[in-house]
Design an enzyme around this catalytic site. Structure first.
Site: not given
Length: 281
Positions: A206, A122, A198
């Site tokens: 990422c 998140c 989220c």
């Protein structure tokens, strides 16, 4: 009319259009509202609209309307066609030159004694991802190693999360807010699954996780941002916990030893669409 390969490549040649496309690939199979795309990439709405139009014209993305909102998703068939055309026409499907786009239909879990590593991501790693980590540690019955992290960690778990998890019988002694960077080093555990819980984290790019873990978006509302009385805010945390527990209960029940990667991907995507927050008996 069939769209030529060079037109598709031309649509991706602009760096900002490429970023829009990559965001939609990260969110596949979800449809993402145009406003959310613009906000995530810090683009003006009209500029984002121009980029989306170019990608749509090239056949790489599709547009749907929900009420007054335009939403976009990757046109996976056209994307696969692009790569198949490149690999087949340019590389002539030589395996020593090009990696095939089709994954082998073998189960992800060939060793039933091995624990699977699961990371929940998140933004702040203060609420939803920590709840998911704790739930999997309990519901996984020793078959999973559960971790959580944040793209912009808040530095500490939210007090209501610690209170809630404690009341449910979870051990909160090891919970802490930490960065995804901790899981990107050579000595970090190799993940089998990475789930974003989220939308903000799902829209971000990422690190490239070693071992190519499977991923899915299990987004749900942020209870930290709930308004109202203390009772109403507590209810938001309870609902987030219930939804995560339902999803994780379904996840740990999957027959990992028999599902190939494509079938398993469909299953974990479907789990992310569950909206029932009532806790299972």
């Amino acid at each position: 009319m069939e769209i030529a390969i060079h037109d598709k490549l031309s649509a991706l040649a602009h760096p900002n259009r490429l970023e829009v496309f990559r965001l939609l690939m990260r969110r596949y199979p979800d449809a993402v509202p145009a406003g959310q795309i613009a906000q995530a990439l810090n683009l003006k709405p009209n500029t984002a609209s121009v980029y989306l139009s170019a990608l749509k014209k090239a056949g790489l993305i599709e547009q749907t309307r929900t009420g007054t909102s335009l939403q976009y998703t990757t046109n996976l068939g056209e994307v696969r066609g692009l790569f198949d055309g490149l690999l087949g026409g340019c590389c002539q499907s030589r395996p020593d030159l090009c990696v095939p786009t089709t994954l082998p239909e073998t189960p992800i879990m060939t060793d039933t004694t091995r624990q699977l590593n699961v990371l929940f991501i998140c933004t702040g790693n203060s609420a939803r991802s920590l709840m998911a980590e704790s739930i999997l540690r309990t519901e996984g019955l020793g078959r999973f190693n559960a971790y959580s992290a944040g793209t912009m960690p808040s530095g500490q778990p939210h007090p209501k999360v610690i209170e809630l998890l404690g009341s449910k019988g979870h051990d909160t002694g090891l919970l802490r807010s930490k960065s995804v960077d901790e899981f990107n080093g050579d000595d970090a555990p190799k993940m089998d699954f990475v789930f974003t819980v989220c939308d903000h984290a799902a829209n971000e790019e990422c690190p490239a996780w070693p071992g190519q873990p499977m991923s899915a978006h299990w987004g749900l509302p942020d209870p930290v941002k709930a308004d109202g009385t203390d009772a109403q805010r507590n209810l938001a945390f309870q609902q987030a916990y219930g939804l995560l527990r339902n999803r994780i209960t379904a996840f740990v029940s999957l027959p990992f030893e028999t599902l190939d990667r494509i079938s398993l991907q469909h299953q974990i995507d479907d789990i992310g669409r569950q909206t029932d927050a009532s806790e299972p008996d």
